[in-house]
Design a protein around this motif. Structure first.
Motif, PDB file in Angstrom:
ATOM      1  N   ASN B  93      31.310  50.814  68.392  1.00 34.74           N
ATOM      2  CA  ASN B  93      31.108  51.702  67.222  1.00 34.74           C
ATOM      3  C   ASN B  93      31.807  52.563  66.839  1.00 34.74           C
ATOM      4  O   ASN B  93      32.120  53.825  66.163  1.00 34.74           O
ATOM      5  N   MET B  94      31.920  53.199  68.313  1.00 33.32           N
ATOM      6  CA  MET B  94      33.540  54.425  68.742  1.00 33.32           C
ATOM      7  C   MET B  94      35.313  54.364  68.833  1.00 33.32           C
ATOM      8  O   MET B  94      35.326  55.262  68.450  1.00 33.32           O
ATOM      9  N   GLY B  95      34.702  52.478  68.497  1.00 37.57           N
ATOM     10  CA  GLY B  95      36.565  51.874  69.019  1.00 37.57           C
ATOM     11  C   GLY B  95      36.728  52.535  69.986  1.00 37.57           C
ATOM     12  O   GLY B  95      37.860  51.953  70.020  1.00 37.57           O
ATOM     13  N   ALA B  96      35.803  52.089  71.073  1.00 41.02           N
ATOM     14  CA  ALA B  96      35.961  53.017  72.482  1.00 41.02           C
ATOM     15  C   ALA B  96      36.623  51.616  72.726  1.00 41.02           C
ATOM     16  O   ALA B  96      35.977  50.221  72.687  1.00 41.02           O
ATOM     17  N   LYS B  97      37.623  50.943  73.697  1.00 39.98           N
ATOM     18  CA  LYS B  97      38.328  49.217  73.642  1.00 39.98           C
ATOM     19  C   LYS B  97      38.889  49.429  75.476  1.00 39.98           C
ATOM     20  O   LYS B  97      38.690  48.640  76.109  1.00 39.98           O
ATOM     21  N   ARG B  98      38.422  50.299  76.241  1.00 33.92           N
ATOM     22  CA  ARG B  98      38.660  50.870  77.256  1.00 33.92           C
ATOM     23  C   ARG B  98      38.275  51.983  78.503  1.00 33.92           C
ATOM     24  O   ARG B  98      38.073  53.164  77.907  1.00 33.92           O
ATOM     25  N   VAL B  99      37.075  50.713  79.096  1.00 33.98           N
ATOM     26  CA  VAL B  99      35.715  51.808  79.277  1.00 33.98           C
ATOM     27  C   VAL B  99      36.046  52.443  80.669  1.00 33.98           C
ATOM     28  O   VAL B  99      36.159  51.125  81.612  1.00 33.98           O
ATOM     29  N   GLY B 124      32.736  42.558  74.424  1.00 37.37           N
ATOM     30  CA  GLY B 124      35.151  42.552  74.827  1.00 37.37           C
ATOM     31  C   GLY B 124      35.441  43.667  75.467  1.00 37.37           C
ATOM     32  O   GLY B 124      36.768  43.090  74.708  1.00 37.37           O
ATOM     33  N   ILE B 125      35.123  44.757  75.656  1.00 37.50           N
ATOM     34  CA  ILE B 125      35.448  44.963  75.781  1.00 37.50           C
ATOM     35  C   ILE B 125      35.479  45.990  77.506  1.00 37.50           C
ATOM     36  O   ILE B 125      35.394  45.056  78.205  1.00 37.50           O
ATOM     37  N   GLN B 126      36.977  46.196  77.423  1.00 43.52           N
ATOM     38  CA  GLN B 126      37.626  45.853  78.592  1.00 43.52           C
ATOM     39  C   GLN B 126      37.564  47.289  79.595  1.00 43.52           C
ATOM     40  O   GLN B 126      37.240  47.963  78.867  1.00 43.52           O
ATOM     41  N   PRO B 203      35.208  60.297  73.961  1.00 42.44           N
ATOM     42  CA  PRO B 203      34.144  59.839  74.364  1.00 42.44           C
ATOM     43  C   PRO B 203      33.056  59.587  75.983  1.00 42.44           C
ATOM     44  O   PRO B 203      33.858  59.012  76.245  1.00 42.44           O
ATOM     45  N   LEU B 204      31.754  60.142  75.693  1.00 42.71           N
ATOM     46  CA  LEU B 204      30.703  59.428  77.456  1.00 42.71           C
ATOM     47  C   LEU B 204      29.590  59.785  76.715  1.00 42.71           C
ATOM     48  O   LEU B 204      28.859  60.094  76.364  1.00 42.71           O
ATOM     49  N   VAL B 205      29.725  58.173  77.471  1.00 45.21           N
ATOM     50  CA  VAL B 205      28.025  58.256  77.552  1.00 45.21           C
ATOM     51  C   VAL B 205      27.472  57.923  78.480  1.00 45.21           C
ATOM     52  O   VAL B 205      27.958  57.646  79.873  1.00 45.21           O
TER      53      VAL B 205
END
Lengths: 495, 495
Positions: B93-99, B124-126, B203-205
């Motif tokens: 939802n945040m548009g993050a792809k590489r965490v 499917g997030i890296q 963003p940091l969760v």
């Protein structure tokens, strides 16, 4: 962006069972069918335990699962007399260079706007001013505001004004970031499509000039959808301002009658969010967290804000109304408005707000004293509070302890009150508070409504499902609900 | 980015006078010299009224003006058993792809990490995993973590663990966004440069696995600065996580001793922030809002959180420690930890925390029972709580009513307690609470400290000015303050 539904493995059922054991939340279950907004007018939603047991054996229909989590989001709040003048530095700190200021023609002349404009000027920030916000906005006035903002291509927004101004600015922000969206895309379902907001919006700083709506902390924007004759809005956490600057100097300009009406909105925000159905009685459980509504039902964090705001309103509103020089009371009411905003912004409101919309829009010609306007007006706070004595008498059966705690906030000694009397006691306490506040209608009759108007008010309330779904003790069956609303409105004719 | 100082026109003096009339805050003024951290060891700060009067006639020295506003900022909080599994969708939802996932070697094996990794995988997030966070981080371990994160170029961070993990992740985020910054640039002054954070971070969760630090809601990160032999950190609202996911299933794995120690941290967060000097006694007034510290002193919003967290901790911590199957109490302690985090994250802590750092680092060899480690350890919560009975006995004179309210939260009937006895009563209530909790030291002697160790603890506390400046009732003069700390530590030897 479609996310897959949460897979429900056997462990999910265990977790749901654990939830029943672990989440301490003493609200007794209300009518199970009511608690499911998607099935609001059906009468067969299984009870929570049945729901949990079903998961052990059968595939899960997520629309029938109750919520298991709540999410608390609020704008950052700065509070202090004179803090408006910091706003230019805030925009510099955010890297904003081109700000769209949103206000109305009255506020445009006040010191709050002067401070804001001087603040931006000192920082060398470019800005434009939209000062045509309509009080109680309509979709047409919102569209006009959006049409103003889009070509300016701002990189931030500043709202200076009451709830109408701040709400309008939220929507200018939303449709500037989603320029291709159709206006109805984000409007609350079922009137609009209720799409979630999938991108961060531009920074929005809100400087409230009334102590009422709490809009500076919430992700909600309310307006009249004229063609549907309905009050609706757009609600999503993404809409909430980046920062609310609560400057008690800015509410000094409110006339006493506006203090009173705005304060009654705060009173009902706090009472309604405190008594709303608990979040874990709400259905459906969202399959993606982005679909968890802002109005999610009472929860342990919103409760803290709502009860504190209620106590402060009872203590300070009468003083703020009585004495225009009682700056302490005014300051405390601004704080209470913001606290209540955090409470209802995350928990929601219910019956008083649901009925207030037709009460205001079907006004038979009442003009509230102290309002300097050339047309009939029932201020929002007045239309909300006029049903409150009947509403909380009615809802008390859903959770007598909570209603007794509210009565205690009004200074009632509840030590010898029976739980069956909670509604009677709270309803009377509210009626007495309104009477003592002065210049308030003693029921709908004082506003010019007659018994023959009740049916119109009922039909105007029924579409407010987004708030009615959070009302405790409503039957949840359409015809029965009409009867309940009818009785509440009849009881509100005079008291 | 240098913003001009606020011009102080004659109206500013009027506003300051109005402030005195409008802000209802009953905390009596404490020693005026103490309330000025920049002049902490001088003894001639003028009183508030003098300060205000001076502005009428003479140019204003902003470093001597007291604060007039407070700012409340907190992470969004999601709370619910099982909610960890939503985290993959949050990143989508945040548009993050590489965490970049941050954890420690113990938590890496727990279900919380399994849920998080599965959540990201489903979407499917890296991602990459840094699992080398050190408990009680040092600057060297933080630098190592930063060096891991930078080349990965993540677009978001996920922290799964206790306070050490979440704090480390905040700093990995900070220095990834400011890759050219020197490590000391953002470290709290006077040890570091204390520069403000001028850009939004990634963003940091944060998913806490202990119910203690409240780090999921705060903008604070604490570590040992080894060469200076000091516990310090970096504190700025910009560091706060975007979202804290408080999942009570994740704290079930804590052993009873960890429940107790973490819970004592919550107890002191709430007591210290509730009793910290009020925000409007703090100097200097910041000339730019970005310089308003996160630890700004007690304020009307932090108060609500701090007192509620205190009440919940008193109620639920003994149950959570006694019965590993009391999931309701564990869940409530996780909520209390988060509430206390919002409270102290905006108000600050003071003496217990200030003295805890040398107590933990100068440990004579104590190994707390129930901790499965191969080296001596005084858990943070234990080192914080051991001085609490003496501290609150001492601070009570600054505001007896507030200390009586805290005593009431411990279940003491305060109706016949004299205000002069507030400290005695609260100190005894805390000592009794610690004794009943079980397995807690009855003073510093039980930790192995002797009278001859006191001087070292005093000298280790003096550098903690960031928290000492919020301590009520301290003299604020260096030698006198040494004497006060010495007496507090002596009184804490046994009780």
């Amino acid at each position: 962006m479609v996310a897959p539904a949460i897979r429900v493995a056997p462990s999910a059922a265990n977790r749901a069972l654990n939830l029943l054991r672990t989440v301490q939340y003493t609200h007794p279950p209300n009518c199970p069918c009511h608690s499911n907004p998607n099935h609001h007018h059906h009468h067969k939603t299984p009870s929570m335990m049945n729901n949990v047991r079903r998961h052990l054996a059968t595939p899960v229909d997520p629309s029938r699962q109750k919520e298991y989590a709540f999410e608390m989001a609020a704008s950052s709040i700065r509070f202090g007399p004179g803090s408006t003048k910091e706003v230019g530095m805030d925009f510099t700190n955010m890297g904003a260079k081109r700000v769209c200021i949103v206000t109305d023609s009255n506020v445009a002349k006040l010191d709050a706007m002067k401070q804001a404009v001087e603040g931006l000027t000192r920082e060398g920030i470019q800005f434009t001013i939209f000062d045509k916000v309509r009080t109680e906005p309509k979709d047409s006035s919102i569209r006009e505001a959006i049409a103003f903002a889009k070509p300016y291509k701002p990189d931030a927004f500043l709202a200076v004004g009451g709830g109408s101004v701040i709400d309008t600015a939220k929507l200018m922000n939303l449709y500037t970031v989603f320029p291709e969206a159709d206006f109805m895309d984000f409007v609350n379902a079922p009137l609009g499509k209720g799409l979630p907001v999938t991108k961060p919006l531009l920074p929005l700083v809100a400087v409230p000039t009334t102590a009422g709506t709490g809009s500076e902390t919430t992700g909600t924007a309310i307006f009249d959808l004229v063609e549907k004759k309905a009050k609706t809005g757009i609600a999503h956490r993404a809409l909430k301002p980046t920062l609310g600057i609560c400057d008690p100097l800015n509410t000094r300009t409110m006339p006493s009658a506006v203090h009173a009406a705005s304060g009654l909105d705060v009173l009902c925000h706090s009472l309604e969010s405190w008594t709303a159905i608990p979040y874990n009685e709400r259905t459906p459980r969202p399959t993606n967290p982005i679909n968890r509504p802002a109005y999610q039902g009472a929860n342990p964090i919103s409760d803290i804000f709502s009860l504190e705001a209620l106590r402060n309103t009872v203590k300070y509103l009468p003083r703020a109304v009585r004495d225009p020089d009682d700056h302490e009371a005014q300051s405390q009411m601004l704080l209470a408005a913001t606290l209540a905003g955090v409470g209802f912004g995350n928990a929601g409101v219910h019956l008083c707000h649901g009925m207030s919309y037709p009460i205001s829009s079907q006004n038979p010609g009442y003009k509230h004293s102290g309002y300097q306007v050339d047309h009939p007006i029932i201020p929002h706070g007045v239309s909300v509070a006029v049903t409150a004595p009947a509403v909380f008498k009615f809802t008390a059966a859903s959770n007598p302890d909570r209603h007794l705690a509210a009565a205690e906030a009004f200074g009632i000694d509840i030590s010898n009150v029976k739980r069956e009397s909670a509604g009677e006691v709270l309803g009377n306490a509210i009626a007495e508070f309104l009477a003592k506040l002065g210049d308030q209608p003693r029921g709908l009759k004082d506003l010019g409504f007659k018994s023959s108007d009740i049916e119109g008010l009922v039909e105007g309330t029924i579409p407010q499902q987004r708030v009615l779904m959070l009302a405790p003790n409503l039957s949840g069956e359409l015809e029965a609900e009409r009867g309940e609303l009818r009785r509440l409105l009849e009881e509100s004719l005079d008291y």
